[in-house]
Design an enzyme around this catalytic site. Sequence first.
Site, PDB file in Angstrom:
ATOM      1  N   THR A 150       0.853  -1.196   0.000  1.00 37.54           N
ATOM      2  CA  THR A 150       0.000   0.000   0.000  1.00 37.54           C
ATOM      3  C   THR A 150       0.883   1.238   0.000  1.00 37.54           C
ATOM      4  O   THR A 150       1.881   1.272   0.716  1.00 37.54           O
ATOM      5  CB  THR A 150      -0.858   0.016   1.278  1.00 37.54           C
ATOM      6  OG1 THR A 150      -1.790  -1.041   1.187  1.00 37.54           O
ATOM      7  CG2 THR A 150      -1.588   1.339   1.455  1.00 37.54           C
ATOM      8  N   ARG A 178     -14.129  -7.025   0.898  1.00 42.12           N
ATOM      9  CA  ARG A 178     -13.191  -7.006   2.031  1.00 42.12           C
ATOM     10  C   ARG A 178     -12.489  -5.640   2.151  1.00 42.12           C
ATOM     11  O   ARG A 178     -12.041  -5.072   1.164  1.00 42.12           O
ATOM     12  CB  ARG A 178     -12.151  -8.115   1.825  1.00 42.12           C
ATOM     13  CG  ARG A 178     -11.041  -8.157   2.883  1.00 42.12           C
ATOM     14  CD  ARG A 178      -9.773  -7.525   2.368  1.00 42.12           C
ATOM     15  NE  ARG A 178      -8.666  -7.638   3.308  1.00 42.12           N
ATOM     16  CZ  ARG A 178      -7.597  -6.842   3.275  1.00 42.12           C
ATOM     17  NH1 ARG A 178      -7.491  -5.901   2.380  1.00 42.12           N
ATOM     18  NH2 ARG A 178      -6.640  -6.985   4.151  1.00 42.12           N
ATOM     19  N   GLY A 180      -9.336  -3.632   4.169  1.00 39.45           N
ATOM     20  CA  GLY A 180      -8.176  -3.756   5.054  1.00 39.45           C
ATOM     21  C   GLY A 180      -8.064  -2.518   5.916  1.00 39.45           C
ATOM     22  O   GLY A 180      -9.045  -1.796   6.134  1.00 39.45           O
ATOM     23  N   ASP A 181      -6.859  -2.253   6.387  1.00 34.44           N
ATOM     24  CA  ASP A 181      -6.640  -1.111   7.272  1.00 34.44           C
ATOM     25  C   ASP A 181      -6.571   0.223   6.518  1.00 34.44           C
ATOM     26  O   ASP A 181      -6.802   1.281   7.110  1.00 34.44           O
ATOM     27  CB  ASP A 181      -5.324  -1.293   8.030  1.00 34.44           C
ATOM     28  CG  ASP A 181      -4.161  -1.441   7.053  1.00 34.44           C
ATOM     29  OD1 ASP A 181      -4.234  -2.306   6.156  1.00 34.44           O
ATOM     30  OD2 ASP A 181      -3.186  -0.673   7.170  1.00 34.44           O
ATOM     31  N   THR A 201       1.403  -0.393   6.292  1.00 28.08           N
ATOM     32  CA  THR A 201       1.231  -1.289   5.149  1.00 28.08           C
ATOM     33  C   THR A 201       1.508  -2.710   5.631  1.00 28.08           C
ATOM     34  O   THR A 201       2.312  -2.908   6.538  1.00 28.08           O
ATOM     35  CB  THR A 201       2.158  -0.881   3.978  1.00 28.08           C
ATOM     36  OG1 THR A 201       2.097  -1.890   2.963  1.00 28.08           O
ATOM     37  CG2 THR A 201       3.590  -0.707   4.390  1.00 28.08           C
ATOM     38  N   GLY A 202       0.814  -3.657   5.040  1.00 25.86           N
ATOM     39  CA  GLY A 202       0.981  -5.041   5.473  1.00 25.86           C
ATOM     40  C   GLY A 202      -0.365  -5.734   5.482  1.00 25.86           C
ATOM     41  O   GLY A 202      -1.251  -5.380   4.705  1.00 25.86           O
ATOM     42  N   GLY A 204      -3.763  -6.092   6.553  1.00 27.93           N
ATOM     43  CA  GLY A 204      -4.729  -5.212   7.209  1.00 27.93           C
ATOM     44  C   GLY A 204      -5.423  -5.866   8.390  1.00 27.93           C
ATOM     45  O   GLY A 204      -5.662  -5.220   9.417  1.00 27.93           O
TER      46      GLY A 204
HETATM   47  C1  SD4 Z   1      -4.661  -4.196   3.183  1.00 28.55           C
HETATM   48  N1  SD4 Z   1      -2.819  -3.073   4.245  1.00 28.55           N
HETATM   49  O1  SD4 Z   1      -5.577  -4.075   2.377  1.00 28.55           O
HETATM   50  C2  SD4 Z   1      -3.418  -3.361   2.968  1.00 28.55           C
HETATM   51  C3  SD4 Z   1      -2.519  -4.059   2.028  1.00 28.55           C
HETATM   52  C4  SD4 Z   1      -1.107  -3.639   2.141  1.00 28.55           C
HETATM   53  O2  SD4 Z   1       1.115  -4.028   1.888  1.00 28.55           O
HETATM   54  O3  SD4 Z   1      -0.726  -2.680   2.717  1.00 28.55           O
HETATM   55  N2  SD4 Z   1      -0.179  -4.354   1.688  1.00 28.55           N
HETATM   56  O4  SD4 Z   1      -4.673  -4.994   4.110  1.00 28.55           O
END
Ligand code: SD4
Length: 317
Positions: A150, A178, A180-181, A201-202, A204
């Site tokens: 992200t 869905r 995410g964060d 990022t990661g 979520g």
């Molecule tokens: C999510 N955090 O949709 C986002 C995806 C993301 O590195 O950041 N990926 O969960």
Amino acid sequence: MWGMIATWRMALEGVTEAAAELKAGKSTASAVVNAVTAVEDFPFYKSVGFGGLPTENGDVELDAAYMDGDTLAFGAIGNLIDIANPVKVAYALSRQRYNSLLVGQGAREWALSQGFSSKEMLTERALQHYRKRCRETLDKGLSPYDGHDTVGVIGLDKHGSMSVATSTSGLFMKKRGRLGDSPIIGSGFYCDSETGAATATGVGEDLMKGCTSYEIVRRMAQGMSPQQAADSVVCELEDKLMSRFGRAGDLSVVCMNRQGEFGAATNIKTFSFVVATEKQPLTVFRAERIREKTHYQPVDDEWMQAYAARIRAPIEE
Ligand code: SD4
């Protein structure tokens, strides 16, 4: 003082231009939105905007957010289909008193009503990735959720205003609907010009369990440096998830305080981020965690070349 920090190497081109805007005295709002727009428009970044990877149904559902650190106003959209620049929609929404978080059909209708135009966001290349992943997942049992980045950008302008924006296609092969964060205030982003801002990022699902970005800003407000706040939040969340939930997904964050000092933390092998401030010339850093602390160093030319080759490499079907 002015400054900008952003997640991942993919933010470099956008940050290069936006940092020049901040240096010239322009507002953080336009700088941050422009930096994210550049990432959304670049078709080879497969996790943000145009060219983003689809859901398991094959639709590209985009999430984005914008937060104004002066007023705490925010706008966020989720599962937005076929509108060119989700971050611009989120910014426009942040100017409204109500309906700050809009998803799906409602988000699309609102965007169209505001003059944003429809654009097919699924590219041929993203479709190739999708077909390949469908096959690999069947043949080799790969997790559908690997591979996602992200973009999150924080800006501090010379007037002392701060803002943050995020944009993502979310996790590859996510379920329709869905979130995410990234569009969730406090988890994927938070900004208060009196203290600072953070963005994540990661995975979520795991970042949301720690209200990660808010928690980092809260710790900075209590006196921690950005680096301490970032490292302590990521480490504690990972430990808690491991002991109570049994596993922890990827967790990476960047943050900046109102003095333009910055921090980054990660629990993965290589997390890259981009920074430029009045004191720190524009640099792409590569972060890794060694014993509870995140260490980072500027990437070298070899790394940059390998990156450029990787993102454009043909997809072997
Ligand atoms: C999510 N955090 O949709 C986002 C995806 C993301 O590195 O950041 N990926 O969960």
